[in-house]
Design a protein around this motif. Sequence first.
Motif, PDB file in Angstrom:
ATOM      1  N   GLU A  34       0.987  -1.158   0.351  1.00 36.37           N
ATOM      2  CA  GLU A  34      -0.237   0.036   0.040  1.00 36.37           C
ATOM      3  C   GLU A  34       0.675   1.331  -0.173  1.00 36.37           C
ATOM      4  O   GLU A  34       2.318   1.014   0.120  1.00 36.37           O
ATOM      5  N   GLY A  37      -0.614   5.367   4.963  1.00 34.56           N
ATOM      6  CA  GLY A  37      -1.999   6.941   5.108  1.00 34.56           C
ATOM      7  C   GLY A  37      -2.640   6.428   5.761  1.00 34.56           C
ATOM      8  O   GLY A  37      -2.430   5.279   6.249  1.00 34.56           O
ATOM      9  N   GLY A  38      -3.483   6.657   6.114  1.00 33.29           N
ATOM     10  CA  GLY A  38      -4.928   5.493   7.367  1.00 33.29           C
ATOM     11  C   GLY A  38      -6.289   7.304   6.923  1.00 33.29           C
ATOM     12  O   GLY A  38      -6.493   8.346   6.416  1.00 33.29           O
ATOM     13  N   GLU A  53      -0.674  11.432   9.204  1.00 32.71           N
ATOM     14  CA  GLU A  53      -0.703   9.448   9.992  1.00 32.71           C
ATOM     15  C   GLU A  53       0.449   9.461   8.456  1.00 32.71           C
ATOM     16  O   GLU A  53       1.233   8.344   9.219  1.00 32.71           O
ATOM     17  N   GLU A  57       3.371   6.642  11.077  1.00 33.77           N
ATOM     18  CA  GLU A  57       4.035   5.610   9.196  1.00 33.77           C
ATOM     19  C   GLU A  57       4.874   5.411   9.472  1.00 33.77           C
ATOM     20  O   GLU A  57       5.408   3.904   8.937  1.00 33.77           O
TER      21      GLU A  57
HETATM   22 MG   LIG Z   1      -2.543   2.981   7.570  1.00 36.06          MG
END
Ligand SMILES: [Mg+2]
Length: 131
Positions: A34, A37-38, A53, A57
């Motif tokens: 991926e 993000g989120g 995010e 991350e």
């Molecule tokens: Mg995420």
Amino acid sequence: MKHLQVAVGIIRNASHQIFLAQRAASSHMANKWEFPGGKIEQDETAEQALKRELMEETGIEVTAAQPIGQADHSYEDLRVTLHFFLVEGWHGEPWGKEGQPQRWVEQTALVAEEFPPANHALIARLVAGEI
Ligand SMILES: [Mg+2]
Ligand SMILES: Nc1nc2c([nH]c(=O)n2[C@@H]2O[C@H](COP(=O)(O)OP(=O)(O)OP(=O)(O)O)[C@@H](O)[C@H]2O)c(=O)[nH]1
């Protein structure tokens, strides 16, 4: 059905390589690759969520992010709207801060099937060099 708004960062370096992270074995879309993000929280804009995010991350501070489109997708039990940003300016060096595997991949070498289905149209645009 639950509907999530998600901020997603396509972190691209000067060599046109893109930073990918692998989703956890226990998560939705387990083991897929991926873009970091989120979820966008209620009191946030998409860009604010992106910055939060990506710090959480990958440890980077985003300094330049450009919106490049959205994708709406319904999974079996979950609907997502992804808000994509091209990130070409940041401080620090991205890494898998939450322990997730990570890699840099040439933009033209991205493989759609390695990503969740909601990403496929965007991957096609990246591989074609439209972005
Ligand atoms: Mg995420
Ligand atoms: N980050 C991210 N999420 C994606 C992508 N494509 C995609 O379908 N999603 C979906 O978007 C949803 C939310 O993303 P997320 O799991 O990263 O959200 P988050 O970081 O806030 O998760 P958390 O609950 O662990 O805090 C997931 O269901 C995920 O499967 C993508 O490229 N990047």
